[in-house]
Design a protein around this motif. Structure first.
Motif, short mmCIF file in Angstrom:
data_model
loop_
_atom_site.label_atom_id
_atom_site.label_comp_id
_atom_site.label_asym_id
_atom_site.label_seq_id
_atom_site.Cartn_x
_atom_site.Cartn_y
_atom_site.Cartn_z
N LYS A 72 0.85 -1.19 0.00
CA LYS A 72 0.00 0.00 0.00
C LYS A 72 0.88 1.24 0.00
CE LYS A 72 -4.17 -1.50 0.31
NZ LYS A 72 -4.98 -1.50 -0.82
N ASN A 111 1.83 7.88 -7.52
CA ASN A 111 1.13 9.01 -6.92
C ASN A 111 0.45 8.68 -5.60
OD1 ASN A 111 1.26 11.59 -7.64
ND2 ASN A 111 -0.48 11.58 -9.06
N ALA A 139 0.60 8.39 -1.38
CA ALA A 139 1.30 8.70 -0.15
C ALA A 139 1.39 7.43 0.68
CB ALA A 139 0.53 9.78 0.61
N PRO A 159 0.76 4.74 3.62
CA PRO A 159 -0.50 4.52 4.32
C PRO A 159 -0.57 5.36 5.59
CG PRO A 159 0.56 2.44 3.80
CD PRO A 159 1.51 3.51 3.41
N VAL A 160 -1.77 5.86 5.90
CA VAL A 160 -1.89 6.74 7.06
C VAL A 160 -1.84 5.93 8.34
CG1 VAL A 160 -3.28 8.38 5.79
CG2 VAL A 160 -4.41 6.63 7.14
N VAL A 208 -3.67 5.65 11.49
CA VAL A 208 -4.98 6.10 11.93
C VAL A 208 -4.93 6.71 13.32
CG1 VAL A 208 -7.33 5.31 12.40
CG2 VAL A 208 -6.06 4.35 10.51
N LYS A 262 -0.51 13.56 -4.14
CA LYS A 262 -0.50 12.16 -3.72
C LYS A 262 -1.85 11.73 -3.17
CE LYS A 262 4.29 11.33 -3.40
NZ LYS A 262 4.46 10.93 -4.79
N LYS A 263 -2.19 10.47 -3.44
CA LYS A 263 -3.43 9.92 -2.91
C LYS A 263 -3.20 9.41 -1.49
CE LYS A 263 -4.99 8.05 -7.34
NZ LYS A 263 -5.31 6.81 -8.06
N VAL A 264 -4.21 9.63 -0.65
CA VAL A 264 -4.17 9.06 0.70
C VAL A 264 -4.37 7.55 0.57
CG1 VAL A 264 -5.32 9.01 2.92
CG2 VAL A 264 -5.10 11.16 1.67
N THR A 265 -3.59 6.77 1.29
CA THR A 265 -3.80 5.32 1.25
C THR A 265 -3.98 4.77 2.66
OG1 THR A 265 -1.45 4.80 1.39
CG2 THR A 265 -2.37 5.11 -0.83
N HIS A 266 -4.53 3.60 2.71
CA HIS A 266 -4.82 2.96 4.01
C HIS A 266 -4.43 1.50 3.96
CE1 HIS A 266 -7.30 6.28 5.51
NE2 HIS A 266 -7.76 6.39 4.27
N ARG A 267 -4.17 0.95 5.12
CA ARG A 267 -4.01 -0.50 5.23
C ARG A 267 -5.37 -1.12 5.53
NH1 ARG A 267 0.70 -1.93 4.36
NH2 ARG A 267 2.49 -0.61 4.89
N ASN A 313 -8.92 1.90 0.81
CA ASN A 313 -8.57 2.96 -0.14
C ASN A 313 -9.77 3.48 -0.92
OD1 ASN A 313 -5.93 2.90 0.46
ND2 ASN A 313 -5.23 1.93 -1.43
N ARG A 314 -10.77 2.65 -1.08
CA ARG A 314 -11.87 3.03 -1.97
C ARG A 314 -12.93 3.87 -1.27
NH1 ARG A 314 -12.16 -3.20 -3.81
NH2 ARG A 314 -10.17 -3.26 -4.92
N GLY A 350 -9.74 7.75 13.35
CA GLY A 350 -8.85 8.74 12.75
C GLY A 350 -9.54 10.08 12.56
N ALA A 351 -8.85 10.98 11.92
CA ALA A 351 -9.38 12.34 11.80
C ALA A 351 -9.17 12.88 10.40
CB ALA A 351 -8.68 13.24 12.82
N HIS A 352 -9.79 14.00 10.15
CA HIS A 352 -9.75 14.75 8.88
C HIS A 352 -9.69 13.82 7.67
CE1 HIS A 352 -5.33 14.32 9.07
NE2 HIS A 352 -5.46 14.64 10.34
N HIS A 391 -7.86 11.58 6.99
CA HIS A 391 -7.34 10.25 7.29
C HIS A 391 -8.41 9.34 7.87
CE1 HIS A 391 -2.93 11.80 7.64
NE2 HIS A 391 -3.40 11.78 6.40
N TYR A 407 -10.93 6.65 8.90
CA TYR A 407 -10.78 5.23 8.59
C TYR A 407 -11.99 4.48 9.11
CZ TYR A 407 -8.37 0.68 8.38
OH TYR A 407 -7.99 -0.60 8.09
#
Ligand code: SF4
Ligand code: SF4
Ligand code: SF4
Ligand code: SF4
Ligand code: FES
Lengths: 179, 937
Positions: A162, A167, A169, A171-172, A174, B131-136, B149-150, B174-176, B178, B180
């Motif tokens: 991930k 493009n 970033a 992974p955040v 949380v 950049k796109k925000v991504t998540h696990r 991510n979707r 999470g916040a803003h 981000h 989740y």
């Protein structure tokens, strides 16, 4: 009467002359198969499945080619490897139905399915016109050399975590409140 | 009725609703995400922007969120206004800035509300280059896939899972940007209704994991309107098939029953259909001396011939509550009513007789699921409905919110203002009382749960009835129960829609009568003499159908087995029934053994292999619900049609085809329709059932309804590997549907609506195009036929024999049901198996300590004749003097009914570890799992 004879006779002679002259023309006959024709790269012939620049199967089994196909001659089944990569478990084209329209290539989001300039597909047995993935998959990228769908898509696969796609970033976290 | 103007056209609307809902009701295309027909509006996504004008002179107007604006009389709005259009396309663009390039590898693709809305809002090209925000992702268990991510942060998932379904373990974290949507920590989603996330989430964040394993796009699925076979509620489903196997089940809207939601048993319990356990060919135990006992496969013709030969003499036919009505009718017709016996246990049959009588009684009303949702005071008697008829539990979670609705109405807040209504009501809930031997999954919304054995419940119900109407029942003997009875009675009396829910799973007739007595007593107070809601959950899909059939004559299962044990029959035909679940092993052994002079030949017709049908001489494979046309009767007595989804393997036939002797002279095929029609004509219990058969008039008489969407792909390639010469599509002579994409289009005729689709609406949200208004009835289509009429005069209360108390030193046994595991067929689906547990014993803490049992250790359970060792689960909330046994498929519950003694067994660490592992999969509200060592001596 005389006039009639004159007209026909001259016409006959002229025709004979023309035929004779043609004997020295450049021939139009294609000496196929002894001489192979030169096909344009965009020719819509035999369909292949290509590989991405990393050598992996490009097809992700999204089914878009199958649904775009006007004669419904593509059938496939999605499978997924242990690390999340989608690929077709089987991929079948019934070339006895295919009309070489190229819609499948247009629809394909990964450049996997491509029509090639090869048109030599005649078979004696119609059953032999059913091609499976093993027959379709080539060992190269085909017409499009650079595109690798999984490098762009967000889904995690083996070798691409991930946040590692184009493009993206990282992974955040949380639990963090930092902006 | 109010009038609003949308883009110059005047529409009649209900001013109680919001603009978005009314626009959709009128078939207008207006994009939205966070609004849901069942969950109201919160105005989170900003996608539904429209222009509103103050009056006819206002040419400038204001952009408003249509979902947050009431459809008040005279409102003038514009969907097409350039500014509104611009706003919507900017909103979708901003929602998409971090959206992954996933559609081709996204399970939602092709039925994605986000795709639809993006198209509708006119956003095409990505302009955002950052950049796109991504998540696990998290592993959410065997049912649900997570691809964070979707997410577009519409909040529908948490609003459904937490607010609507009462889940506790999914949250917005999470916040803003981000934010989740997931669990605190990775793990299985606990709610029994988690599967609806798949349909509620407008994107591919939550998708069906079982479906993904053999994924097929929606447009490639062959579907038909079907009925869930998980329990007797009769929820409507749409199963989908591709390449000959069942791929998934999704909800099918039914206005009165399931609405938009299913339970997880129904949604994920389809895997048994293609499991290894499936009986795929007929087989006969050889009778030759040299190969005695060897099972030989038979072709279909041989099997039919053997079947006819073996059952030529005196035959006993045993029906089944999980087989279709047609199959039961065909069996009855074949063996004759004298030889037809019920396929459920004797106690179940007695209970069903009582329930049917109650369902015929005037002054009482059997609520459908939507009516349950509207109840303002509910009493649940004994039935653990979250585990037996789970969809009821979801409805009761809505019923307790009627208090909030009341408060909002008083404060003049429209009910669709979801956040406001919740904020106003805080924790105020309508009364819900539960009588149960152990803590239930509904306890978190219950006013009170009275932990009590059946005998105590009968006494308490009697006391409640007595408090309501002194001429009924008996007063409580002690002050505690008198006080409890007064509390419940007071709540029931002051309610306008009091509702009592029970079930037959305890098999106690006394309890059923005691429950009905409370309802009867309540009639005195009923508002404008409205009927009192009283319903009984049924464990199997056709329990009611079989019970109604038994009203027309036939014997009990015990009678059948005794007759066979006496050697009084040449053959027994068992229809889709594992008798080991219905009675004791001894009774089955005796029936199979017969007498010295001869025993019957056993012919079993079934779907899955089990230990019982392994003993049959002739085993015939039968089609599943998805492979045949069936009629099932739900708990209300509502008969509904379930249509064949796909042609079965050649070896499989519907039960009614095996059973109906083929007449070579008659050209007419015996179809489910002819059987149903015939029974409607001849059997009083099924009068009117012919109304289920689709009208064959007009277009319908000429054209069939397609089972395949118009985009169905691969027709000329899917079978080409076996034969390039395409065979004709299988014809369906049995039903008004075709195995084809040709026929009456949904837009012309949706009376057989399976997969909803409308231009521009590829997701399940297309259903709004088929409703007469949002949340309304389907414009076309059959809601089923009620077979039970209220013909009996109101009865006065029945005398109730209270159940006997156990002997000293023993515990009263109650049986535990689990949503995953208790239903015979769904339990064999891999995803469900992954969530189910083995048999165990449940005991209270003080009892466990007294006996020296520890959490997750072993206990020896004995009733004198039978002994079994079970892992122990110590629970906080369990009726004193009772122990619960969960039987799973391993233990015969008929052996341990009554009371048992319990003793500790020395276990080694392996056993402890194993059972600890097992119990960690169990989701209950009050286990002592977290302090699991507390019981250790
Ligand atoms: S070229 Fe046209 S007909 Fe042939 S497979 Fe592709 S879409 Fe189908
Ligand atoms: S469109 Fe391309 S990626 Fe999708 S299934 Fe066809 S070949 Fe594979
Ligand atoms: S959620 Fe919808 S839009 Fe997003 S990747 Fe999946 S199919 Fe595409
Ligand atoms: S996960 Fe789905 S439902 Fe939940 S907020 Fe995201 S898009 Fe909406
Ligand atoms: S649907 Fe109106 S703001 Fe989301």
């Amino acid at each position: 009467m005389l006039r009639l004879i004159k007209d026909t006779l001259i016409s006959q002679v002229v025709t004979l002359w023309r035929v004779f002259v043609h004997a020295f023309d450049k021939t139009d006959t294609v000496e196929y198969p002894d001489v192979q024709p030169q096909m344009a790269a965009r020719w819509r012939g035999r369909i292949i499945l290509s590989r991405d620049p990393d050598g992996e199967e490009r097809c992700v089994a999204c089914n878009l080619c199958a649904v775009a196909c006007p004669v419904d001659c593509i059938a496939l089944q999605k499978a997924e490897d242990d690390e999340g990569r989608w690929y077709p478990e089987f991929f079948r084209i019934n070339f006895s139905r295919c009309i070489m329209c190229g819609f499948c290539e247009e629809a394909c989001p990964t450049n996997a399915i491509q029509l090639t300039p090869d048109f030599e597909m005649a078979e004696y047995v119609r059953q032999d016109m059913v091609w499976e993935k093993e027959d379709l998959l080539i060992n190269g990228t085909g017409k499009y050399h650079d595109y690798n769908f999984y490098r762009v898509a967000g889904k995690k696969i083996g070798g691409k975590d991930k946040g590692e796609a184009r493009n993206e970033a990282p992974p955040v976290d949380v639990r963090s409140l930092l902006p | 009725m109010a009038k609003i103007t949308v883009d110059g056209i005047v529409y009649e609307v209900n001013p109680q609703n919001n603009l978005l809902q009314e626009c959709l009701s009128h078939g207008l295309d207006l994009p939205y995400f966070c609004w849901h027909p069942c969950m109201g509006s919160v105005g989170a996504c900003r996608q539904c922007a429209v222009k509103q004008y103050r009056n006819a002179d206002d040419k400038i107007g204001t952009v408003v969120m249509s979902c947050m604006t009431p459809a008040s009389d005279g409102a003038i709005i514009s969907i097409a206004d350039a500014q509104a259009v611009k706003m919507r396309s900017s909103v979708i663009e901003s929602l998409m800035i971090s959206h992954p390039h996933d559609c081709p590898v996204c399970e939602e693709g092709g039925e994605c509300h986000l795709q639809d809305m993006t198209q509708m809002s006119g956003h095409n090209y990505r302009r955002y280059d950052f950049k796109k925000v991504t998540h696990r992702n998290q592993n959410l268990g065997p049912f649900i896939n997570h691809e964070m991510n979707r997410c577009i942060a519409c909040y529908r998932c948490v609003r459904y899972y937490d607010d609507y379904a009462g889940g506790k373990d999914l949250a917005a974290l999470g916040a803003h940007h981000h934010v989740y949507f997931g669990r605190q920590e990775e793990g299985t989603l606990e709610s029994e209704f988690s599967g609806n996330l798949v349909e509620v989430c407008p994107t591919g964040v939550f998708t069906d994991k079982t479906f993904s394993e053999h994924y097929t796009r929606k447009w490639d699925l062959q579907t038909a309107p079907s009925i869930c076979t998980g329990c007797g509620a009769g929820c409507n489903t749409t199963p989908g098939e591709r390449y000959g196997t069942l791929r998934r089940i999704v909800n099918r809207y039914h206005h009165d029953l399931n609405g938009y939601f299913l339970c997880d048993r129904g949604r994920f319990g389809y895997g048994f259909n293609s499991s290894d356990n499936r009986i795929t060919e007929a087989s006969l135990v050889s009778s030759h001396a040299d190969e005695k006992g060897v099972r030989k496969p038979l072709t279909q013709q041989e099997a039919q011939r053997q079947f006819d030969a073996l059952t030529a003499g005196d035959v006993v036919g045993i029906g089944s509550p999980r087989a279709s009505l047609e199959s039961n009718l065909a069996l009855r017709a074949r063996v004759g009513v004298k030889n037809f016996y019920a396929g459920f246990s004797a106690e179940q049959q007695r209970c069903m007789q009582a329930v049917i009588a109650i369902n015929r009684e005037q002054g009482l009303h059997c609520p459908d699921i939507r009516t349950l949702e509207q109840a303002d005071c509910v009493l649940v008697v004994n039935e653990d409905i979250t585990n037996t008829s789970p969809r009821f539990a979801l409805a009761l979670r809505q019923a307790v919110r009627n208090r909030a609705a009341q408060l909002a109405t008083d404060a003049r807040i429209p009910l669709w203002q979801d956040a406001a209504v919740r904020e106003l009501a805080q924790n105020e809930l309508s009364p819900l009382f539960i009588l149960s031997p152990q803590g239930t999954r509904l306890d978190d919304v219950a006013t009170e749960t009275f932990l009590s054995t059946i005998a105590q419940q009968v006494a308490l119900l009697s006391a409640i009835a007595n408090t309501i109407d002194a001429s009924v029942g008996t007063a409580a003997t002690d002050e505690d129960s008198a006080e409890q009875a007064r509390r419940i009675a007071a709540a029931l009396i002051s309610a306008t829609k009091p509702t009592i829910v029970s079930g037959t799973s305890a098999g106690s007739e006394a309890l059923i009568h005691a429950t009905a007595n409370v309802a009867r007593a309540l009639r005195k107070y009923s508002v404008q003499s409205a009927a009192i809601n009283l319903c009984f959950a049924m464990p199997e899909v056709n329990t009611m159908g079989l019970a109604l059939l038994m009203e027309e004559g036939g014997g009990t299962l015990d009678e059948a087995l005794q007759r066979l044990a006496r050697g009084n029959a040449d053959a027994a035909i068992v229809l889709e029934n594992d008798l080991s679940l219905r009675t004791t092993p001894a009774a089955i052994d005796a029936a199979i053994a017969g007498t010295d002079s001869g025993s019957a030949v056993w012919v079993v017709i079934d779907q899955l292999h089990n230990s019982f049908n392994a003993r049959a001489q002739l085993l015939l494979p039968v089609t599943s619900f998805a492979e045949q046309n069936s009629t099932f009767v739900n708990y209300e007595g509502r008969a509904q049609s379930s249509h064949q989804v796909f042609p079965a393997d050649a070896a499989l036939r519907p039960g009614y085809e095996w059973l109906t002797p083929h007449d070579p002279l008659s050209p007419l095929l015996t179809t489910s329709e002819t059987i149903l029609f015939h029974s409607a004509q001849t059997l009083a219990a099924f009068a009117g059932a012919e109304k289920l058969l689709p009208p064959r008039t007009g277009m319908q008489a000429l054209m069939k309804s397609p089972r395949q969407l118009h985009r169905y792909s691969g027709r000329t390639a899917m079978h080409a590997h076996s034969n390039v010469h395409e065979s004709k599509q299988p014809t369906d002579r049995q039903s008004p549907m075709a195995f084809s994409m040709e026929g009456l289009s949904l837009q012309k005729d949706s009376s057989l609506l399976s997969a909803a689709w409308a231009p521009g609406w590829n997701s399940n949200q297309a259903i709004s195009k088929f409703q007469d208004e949002i949340n309304g009835e389907l414009k076309q289509g059959c809601k089923g036929v009620h077979l039970l009429q209220r013909t009996l005069p109101p009865q006065s209360a029945m005398a109730v024999n209270s159940a006997k108390a156990g002997k000293k030193g023993t515990f009263v046994v109650y049986f535990i049901d689990h949503i995953f595991g208790s239903d015979e067929l769904s339990a064999k689906s891999p995803a469900i198996t992954a969530r189910s547990v083995g048999p165990y014993l449940c005991i209270g803490k003080s009892e466990a300590t007294a006996l020296g049992l520890h959490q997750h250790g072993l206990a020896r359970v004995s009733n004198g004749d039978h002994v079994v060792e079970l892992p122990v689960l110590i629970r906080q909330r369990i009726a004193a003097g009772a122990v619960g046994i969960y039987c799973g498929a391993e233990i015969n519950r008929h052996l341990f009914a009554g009371s048992v003694s319990v003793a500790p067994v020395n276990e080694d660490d392996n056993v402890l570890a194993r059972s600890r592992q097992m119990f960690s999969d169990l989701i209950i509200n009050d286990s002592l799992i977290n302090n699991s060592e507390s019981g250790r001596g």
